[in-house]
Structures are given as structure tokens and as C-alpha cells.
Design a protein around this motif. Structure first.
Motif, PDB file in Angstrom:
ATOM      1  N   ALA A   8       0.843  -1.195   0.000  1.00 36.97           N
ATOM      2  CA  ALA A   8       0.000   0.000   0.000  1.00 36.97           C
ATOM      3  C   ALA A   8       0.882   1.251   0.000  1.00 36.97           C
ATOM      4  CB  ALA A   8      -0.907  -0.005   1.231  1.00 36.97           C
ATOM      5  N   PRO A   9       0.328   2.402  -0.376  1.00 40.42           N
ATOM      6  CA  PRO A   9       1.113   3.642  -0.289  1.00 40.42           C
ATOM      7  C   PRO A   9       1.582   3.873   1.150  1.00 40.42           C
ATOM      8  CG  PRO A   9      -0.910   4.005  -1.532  1.00 40.42           C
ATOM      9  CD  PRO A   9      -1.027   2.645  -0.921  1.00 40.42           C
ATOM     10  N   VAL A  10       2.847   4.205   1.328  1.00 39.10           N
ATOM     11  CA  VAL A  10       3.370   4.436   2.674  1.00 39.10           C
ATOM     12  C   VAL A  10       2.783   5.734   3.222  1.00 39.10           C
ATOM     13  CG1 VAL A  10       5.500   3.171   2.252  1.00 39.10           C
ATOM     14  CG2 VAL A  10       5.411   5.611   1.765  1.00 39.10           C
ATOM     15  N   ALA A  11       2.573   5.768   4.521  1.00 40.23           N
ATOM     16  CA  ALA A  11       1.934   6.926   5.151  1.00 40.23           C
ATOM     17  C   ALA A  11       2.696   8.218   4.870  1.00 40.23           C
ATOM     18  CB  ALA A  11       1.822   6.684   6.654  1.00 40.23           C
ATOM     19  N   GLU A  12       4.026   8.136   4.838  1.00 39.29           N
ATOM     20  CA  GLU A  12       4.845   9.334   4.649  1.00 39.29           C
ATOM     21  C   GLU A  12       4.647   9.963   3.267  1.00 39.29           C
ATOM     22  OE1 GLU A  12       5.898   6.430   5.696  1.00 39.29           O
ATOM     23  OE2 GLU A  12       6.396   6.830   7.805  1.00 39.29           O
ATOM     24  N   ALA A  13       4.183   9.168   2.296  1.00 39.52           N
ATOM     25  CA  ALA A  13       4.002   9.680   0.939  1.00 39.52           C
ATOM     26  C   ALA A  13       2.657  10.382   0.756  1.00 39.52           C
ATOM     27  CB  ALA A  13       4.120   8.541  -0.071  1.00 39.52           C
ATOM     28  N   LEU A  14       1.732  10.169   1.675  1.00 35.06           N
ATOM     29  CA  LEU A  14       0.416  10.785   1.552  1.00 35.06           C
ATOM     30  C   LEU A  14       0.499  12.280   1.884  1.00 35.06           C
ATOM     31  CD1 LEU A  14      -1.722   8.056   3.332  1.00 35.06           C
ATOM     32  CD2 LEU A  14      -1.496   8.427   0.869  1.00 35.06           C
ATOM     33  N   PRO A  15      -0.104  13.136   1.075  1.00 31.84           N
ATOM     34  CA  PRO A  15      -0.003  14.593   1.278  1.00 31.84           C
ATOM     35  C   PRO A  15      -0.984  15.096   2.343  1.00 31.84           C
ATOM     36  CG  PRO A  15      -1.317  14.167  -0.657  1.00 31.84           C
ATOM     37  CD  PRO A  15      -0.868  12.814  -0.158  1.00 31.84           C
ATOM     38  N   VAL A  16      -0.845  14.581   3.557  1.00 26.62           N
ATOM     39  CA  VAL A  16      -1.772  14.949   4.631  1.00 26.62           C
ATOM     40  C   VAL A  16      -1.690  16.445   4.929  1.00 26.62           C
ATOM     41  CG1 VAL A  16      -2.346  14.608   7.062  1.00 26.62           C
ATOM     42  CG2 VAL A  16      -1.761  12.632   5.636  1.00 26.62           C
ATOM     43  N   ALA A  17      -0.461  16.984   4.995  1.00 24.17           N
ATOM     44  CA  ALA A  17      -0.302  18.412   5.303  1.00 24.17           C
ATOM     45  C   ALA A  17      -0.926  19.272   4.199  1.00 24.17           C
ATOM     46  CB  ALA A  17       1.173  18.751   5.469  1.00 24.17           C
ATOM     47  N   VAL A  18      -0.774  18.849   2.956  1.00 28.66           N
ATOM     48  CA  VAL A  18      -1.361  19.596   1.838  1.00 28.66           C
ATOM     49  C   VAL A  18      -2.882  19.577   1.937  1.00 28.66           C
ATOM     50  CG1 VAL A  18      -1.550  19.733  -0.676  1.00 28.66           C
ATOM     51  CG2 VAL A  18       0.612  19.062   0.371  1.00 28.66           C
ATOM     52  N   LEU A  19      -3.443  18.423   2.270  1.00 28.98           N
ATOM     53  CA  LEU A  19      -4.895  18.327   2.421  1.00 28.98           C
ATOM     54  C   LEU A  19      -5.366  19.174   3.604  1.00 28.98           C
ATOM     55  CD1 LEU A  19      -7.644  17.138   1.685  1.00 28.98           C
ATOM     56  CD2 LEU A  19      -7.075  15.129   3.070  1.00 28.98           C
ATOM     57  N   ARG A  20      -4.599  19.171   4.686  1.00 28.79           N
ATOM     58  CA  ARG A  20      -4.964  19.980   5.848  1.00 28.79           C
ATOM     59  C   ARG A  20      -5.033  21.456   5.467  1.00 28.79           C
ATOM     60  NH1 ARG A  20      -4.508  18.788  11.262  1.00 28.79           N
ATOM     61  NH2 ARG A  20      -3.178  16.980  10.809  1.00 28.79           N
ATOM     62  N   ASN A  21      -4.051  21.916   4.694  1.00 32.37           N
ATOM     63  CA  ASN A  21      -4.047  23.312   4.247  1.00 32.37           C
ATOM     64  C   ASN A  21      -5.198  23.578   3.279  1.00 32.37           C
ATOM     65  OD1 ASN A  21      -1.773  23.929   5.754  1.00 32.37           O
ATOM     66  ND2 ASN A  21      -0.358  23.470   4.079  1.00 32.37           N
ATOM     67  N   HIS A  22      -5.456  22.608   2.416  1.00 39.06           N
ATOM     68  CA  HIS A  22      -6.558  22.733   1.456  1.00 39.06           C
ATOM     69  C   HIS A  22      -7.885  22.914   2.182  1.00 39.06           C
ATOM     70  CE1 HIS A  22      -8.712  21.946  -2.350  1.00 39.06           C
ATOM     71  NE2 HIS A  22      -9.543  21.208  -1.620  1.00 39.06           N
ATOM     72  N   LEU A  23      -8.033  22.214   3.309  1.00 39.70           N
ATOM     73  CA  LEU A  23      -9.262  22.292   4.100  1.00 39.70           C
ATOM     74  C   LEU A  23      -9.246  23.444   5.102  1.00 39.70           C
ATOM     75  CD1 LEU A  23      -9.668  18.473   4.830  1.00 39.70           C
ATOM     76  CD2 LEU A  23     -11.126  19.851   3.334  1.00 39.70           C
ATOM     77  N   ARG A  24      -8.092  24.157   5.150  1.00 39.87           N
ATOM     78  CA  ARG A  24      -7.907  25.272   6.092  1.00 39.87           C
ATOM     79  C   ARG A  24      -8.072  24.814   7.533  1.00 39.87           C
ATOM     80  NH1 ARG A  24      -7.804  29.894   3.037  1.00 39.87           N
ATOM     81  NH2 ARG A  24      -8.794  29.763   0.976  1.00 39.87           N
TER      82      ARG A  24
END
Length: 207
Positions: A8-24
Motif C-alpha cells: 500500500a502507499p506508505v503513510a509518509e508519501a500521503l499529502p496529509v499536510a497539503v490536504l490539511r491546508n486545502h481544508l484550512r
């Protein structure tokens, strides 16, 4: 045909911070707490669901990982199409007989023809080797645009973020079986292709 996602995609590769910013969304004061940890896990879950939905509809693998394709017979003995793209490498081909005994095919007997729509496993010679009656062939391969999110094409990356945000806002989402929002569908349209399945094909004998 049976297609298995081995890694599966490794957790570190997921753009969580980018999504957090996208959602403000902000982080809690004084550093990350239990709520932030739970929120990060939830955002990662939405991203995985969004990535799976986009990959299912396009046949394109966003983040590189390993897959295994099992076939009862070649679709075409002069070249077996692979159902995902882009394929970085074929890591192994094994032919099993009806008893489950396997033979690893020498890598000198096949080659990968890379293609963004239809990568193909080709024989070095005329035909791929025969698959025994009652047996199967297993192809292990590495597919994806890259191990890092920055390698994902901009429109697919944006589509994944928008879909993950949609899942975040609508907690009743039904995963990859639900219809995609129109703007997400527009972004992925150029990447969509007819999925190539591994059904009955050329019945000629192999080398």
C-alpha cells in the motif's frame, strides 16, 4: 484474472499536510494532541480512499507500489497487456502447474514495453511460454508515477485532494463505489482508458 495490490502507499508519501491546508484546518495550540493525531489519521484515510477511487477509474497508479497479476492463460502469447500504468518494472514471472509447483521464468525470456495507456509484457522471441492446463501464470510488477507525491501529475494530484476534501465534508461517503463530483471527473478525464483484462486470448502455444 486476479489483480492483487501487494504493498500500500506508505503513510509518509500521503499529502496529509497539503490536504490539511486545502481544508484550512489548523493544529492545536501547544503542539499536536490526541485530537490532532486522530484528525491526521482520518485525513490519511480520506486520501487513501480518494487515491483508490481515482486509480480504479483511470487505471493509473498514483504512488508507486507492488502488484501481482495472476492469469489462467495469456490474453495473447505474443504480448500480455498489463492492467495498470505506468509500469516501472516487471520484477518476476512465475508459471505454476495444476499441482501448484512453480517455475520462475528467466528474465531474459521477456521484456517490458512501457506505455502510459497499455504497457505490455512481450516475449524475447515469438511467443510467451505455455501455461499448463489447470495452472496459471503470476506476474509481479512495480507500477506508479513515483514514490513521492511531487511525482504525481498535477491534475491527478489536484483531483485526489478535491475528492479527499469531498469525503471529509461528506462523512457518509461510500468510498470508491460512489459517483465522483463533476469537477474531479473533469480533471481525470484525459487519463481514463479502457481497462485491459486478462481473459481468453490467443491460444497458440508458447516457446
Amino acid at each position: 484474472m486476479m489483480l492483487e495490490e501487494v504493498t500500500a502507499p506508505v503513510a509518509e508519501a500521503l499529502p496529509v499536510a497539503v490536504l490539511r491546508n486545502h481544508l484550512r484546518l489548523g493544529c492545536g495550540f501547544g503542539g499536536p494532541g490526541a485530537e490532532d493525531v486522530a484528525e491526521t489519521a482520518a485525513l490519511a484515510g480520506y486520501l487513501r480512499a480518494a487515491i483508490a477511487a481515482i486509480e480504479a477509474r483511470t487505471g493509473k497508479v498514483l504512488l508507486t507500489r507492488r502488484f501481482r497479476l495472476q492469469l489462467e492463460r495469456w490474453r495473447d502469447t505474443q504480448g500480455q497487456p498489463l492492467p495498470l500504468a505506468p509500469v516501472e518494472a516487471v520484477e518476476g514471472v512465475e508459471i505454476l502447474d495444476a499441482t501448484g509447483a512453480g517455475t520462475v521464468l528467466d528474465s531474459a525470456r521477456y521484456r517490458l514495453v512501457r506505455d502510459m495507456q497499455r504497457p505490455v509484457l512481450k516475449p524475447v522471441g515469438v511467443f510467451l511460454p505455455s501455461v499448463p492446463h489447470g495452472g496459471c501464470v503470476t506476474i509481479s510488477f512495480l507500477a506508479g508515477f513515483g514514490a513521492d507525491w511531487s511525482r504525481v501529475p498535477a491534475d491527478l494530484a489536484q483531483a485526489a485532494l478535491m475528492l479527499a476534501a469531498h469525503y471529509h465534508e461528506d462523512r457518509s461517503f461510500e468510498g470508491i463505489q460512489s459517483a465522483l463530483p463533476f469537477d474531479v471527473s473533469v480533471l481525470i478525464e484525459r487519463w481514463r482508458s479502457v481497462r485491459v483484462l486478462g481473459g481468453r486470448g490467443n491460444s497458440r502455444g508458447g516457446a
